[in-house]
Design a protein around this motif. Structure first.
Motif, PDB file in Angstrom:
ATOM      1  N   VAL A  51       0.848  -1.199   0.000  1.00 41.74           N
ATOM      2  CA  VAL A  51       0.000   0.000   0.000  1.00 41.74           C
ATOM      3  C   VAL A  51       0.877   1.241   0.000  1.00 41.74           C
ATOM      4  CG1 VAL A  51      -1.987  -1.052   1.168  1.00 41.74           C
ATOM      5  CG2 VAL A  51      -0.236   0.087   2.518  1.00 41.74           C
ATOM      6  N   GLN A  52       0.308   2.313  -0.507  1.00 43.22           N
ATOM      7  CA  GLN A  52       0.970   3.615  -0.438  1.00 43.22           C
ATOM      8  C   GLN A  52       0.809   4.149   0.984  1.00 43.22           C
ATOM      9  OE1 GLN A  52       2.744   5.569  -2.602  1.00 43.22           O
ATOM     10  NE2 GLN A  52       2.716   3.910  -4.096  1.00 43.22           N
ATOM     11  N   VAL A  53       1.916   4.623   1.558  1.00 43.57           N
ATOM     12  CA  VAL A  53       1.891   5.128   2.928  1.00 43.57           C
ATOM     13  C   VAL A  53       2.603   6.465   3.019  1.00 43.57           C
ATOM     14  CG1 VAL A  53       1.771   2.847   4.014  1.00 43.57           C
ATOM     15  CG2 VAL A  53       4.003   3.895   3.573  1.00 43.57           C
ATOM     16  N   LYS A  54       2.311   7.151   4.109  1.00 42.04           N
ATOM     17  CA  LYS A  54       3.038   8.358   4.490  1.00 42.04           C
ATOM     18  C   LYS A  54       3.756   8.032   5.790  1.00 42.04           C
ATOM     19  CE  LYS A  54       0.882  11.747   6.509  1.00 42.04           C
ATOM     20  NZ  LYS A  54       0.039  12.906   6.834  1.00 42.04           N
ATOM     21  N   LEU A  55       5.029   8.393   5.902  1.00 42.94           N
ATOM     22  CA  LEU A  55       5.798   8.193   7.128  1.00 42.94           C
ATOM     23  C   LEU A  55       6.027   9.529   7.800  1.00 42.94           C
ATOM     24  CD1 LEU A  55       8.603   5.780   5.837  1.00 42.94           C
ATOM     25  CD2 LEU A  55       6.332   5.209   6.689  1.00 42.94           C
ATOM     26  N   GLN A  56       5.785   9.560   9.108  1.00 43.68           N
ATOM     27  CA  GLN A  56       6.041  10.755   9.897  1.00 43.68           C
ATOM     28  C   GLN A  56       6.922  10.356  11.070  1.00 43.68           C
ATOM     29  OE1 GLN A  56       2.484  12.607  11.389  1.00 43.68           O
ATOM     30  NE2 GLN A  56       3.608  14.110  12.587  1.00 43.68           N
ATOM     31  N   ILE A  57       8.095  10.945  11.161  1.00 37.93           N
ATOM     32  CA  ILE A  57       9.015  10.634  12.250  1.00 37.93           C
ATOM     33  C   ILE A  57       8.500  11.267  13.532  1.00 37.93           C
ATOM     34  CG2 ILE A  57      11.372  10.928  13.115  1.00 37.93           C
ATOM     35  CD1 ILE A  57      12.235  11.026  10.136  1.00 37.93           C
ATOM     36  N   LEU A  58       8.346  10.439  14.570  1.00 44.18           N
ATOM     37  CA  LEU A  58       7.867  10.919  15.868  1.00 44.18           C
ATOM     38  C   LEU A  58       9.032  11.214  16.807  1.00 44.18           C
ATOM     39  CD1 LEU A  58       4.820   8.542  16.317  1.00 44.18           C
ATOM     40  CD2 LEU A  58       4.846  10.888  15.451  1.00 44.18           C
ATOM     41  N   ASN A  59      10.097  10.419  16.717  1.00 50.39           N
ATOM     42  CA  ASN A  59      11.314  10.680  17.482  1.00 50.39           C
ATOM     43  C   ASN A  59      12.454   9.913  16.854  1.00 50.39           C
ATOM     44  OD1 ASN A  59      11.035   7.999  18.299  1.00 50.39           O
ATOM     45  ND2 ASN A  59      11.597   8.430  20.397  1.00 50.39           N
ATOM     46  N   LYS A  60      13.659  10.373  17.097  1.00 47.92           N
ATOM     47  CA  LYS A  60      14.848   9.647  16.654  1.00 47.92           C
ATOM     48  C   LYS A  60      15.608   9.241  17.908  1.00 47.92           C
ATOM     49  CE  LYS A  60      15.596  11.636  12.125  1.00 47.92           C
ATOM     50  NZ  LYS A  60      16.530  12.340  11.235  1.00 47.92           N
ATOM     51  N   GLN A  61      15.681   7.961  18.139  1.00 49.73           N
ATOM     52  CA  GLN A  61      16.326   7.455  19.353  1.00 49.73           C
ATOM     53  C   GLN A  61      17.122   6.231  18.964  1.00 49.73           C
ATOM     54  OE1 GLN A  61      13.610   6.734  22.556  1.00 49.73           O
ATOM     55  NE2 GLN A  61      14.867   5.118  23.382  1.00 49.73           N
ATOM     56  N   SER A  62      18.417   6.354  18.980  1.00 52.77           N
ATOM     57  CA  SER A  62      19.262   5.228  18.592  1.00 52.77           C
ATOM     58  C   SER A  62      19.221   4.131  19.633  1.00 52.77           C
ATOM     59  CB  SER A  62      20.701   5.693  18.404  1.00 52.77           C
ATOM     60  OG  SER A  62      20.793   6.511  17.275  1.00 52.77           O
ATOM     61  N   ILE A  63      19.238   2.892  19.142  1.00 50.32           N
ATOM     62  CA  ILE A  63      19.381   1.742  20.020  1.00 50.32           C
ATOM     63  C   ILE A  63      20.638   1.017  19.596  1.00 50.32           C
ATOM     64  CG2 ILE A  63      16.969   1.439  20.633  1.00 50.32           C
ATOM     65  CD1 ILE A  63      16.656  -0.585  18.471  1.00 50.32           C
ATOM     66  N   GLY A  64      21.349   0.480  20.558  1.00 51.00           N
ATOM     67  CA  GLY A  64      22.588  -0.211  20.265  1.00 51.00           C
ATOM     68  C   GLY A  64      22.354  -1.535  19.582  1.00 51.00           C
ATOM     69  N   THR A  65      23.356  -1.980  18.887  1.00 51.95           N
ATOM     70  CA  THR A  65      23.299  -3.316  18.294  1.00 51.95           C
ATOM     71  C   THR A  65      24.150  -4.242  19.120  1.00 51.95           C
ATOM     72  OG1 THR A  65      25.115  -2.790  16.809  1.00 51.95           O
ATOM     73  CG2 THR A  65      22.900  -2.455  15.966  1.00 51.95           C
ATOM     74  N   SER A  66      23.777  -5.494  19.111  1.00 49.61           N
ATOM     75  CA  SER A  66      24.579  -6.472  19.871  1.00 49.61           C
ATOM     76  C   SER A  66      25.012  -7.594  19.014  1.00 49.61           C
ATOM     77  CB  SER A  66      23.772  -6.989  21.055  1.00 49.61           C
ATOM     78  OG  SER A  66      22.478  -7.385  20.702  1.00 49.61           O
TER      79      SER A  66
END
Length: 101
Positions: free
Chosen positions: A86-101
């Motif tokens: 489907v066609q969607v619109k994305l709206q960023i609510l917050n940018k919060q990095s999470i670490g990788t393991s």
């Protein structure tokens, strides 16, 4: 940001995502090529105007013409399970990095 959304394949269930978390179709998660892992995004289905909040915990989609891959649970809330794309619109609510393991 606008574009096509797709649904993660069931065969990825249980595999590690780019964030190190195991992929689960029942969680509100998604894959995006460039947004920081841990970013919270509001995804709106432009066909029916339904929205869902998801966390970016993986990289993708693999197909160039798609902007986001959604878990099955997120896709169901958007009413896109039958359509698949489907066609969607994305709206960023917050940018919060999470670490990788």
């Amino acid at each position: 940001m606008h574009g096509l959304a797709s649904i993660y394949s069931d065969r990825l269930t249980g595999r590690r995502t780019s964030s190190g978390q195991r992929f689960c179709q029942q969680k509100m998660t998604a894959a995006h090529r460039s947004l920081p892992l841990g970013t919270k995004v509001l995804v709106t289905n432009l066909h029916n105007n339904k929205s869902v909040e998801v966390f970016i915990n993986d990289r993708g989609p693999c197909h160039r013409n798609r902007v986001i891959d959604l878990s099955s649970a997120a896709a169901a809330k958007l009413g896109m399970k039958k359509r698949g794309l489907v066609q969607v619109k994305l709206q960023i609510l917050n940018k919060q990095s999470i670490g990788t393991s």
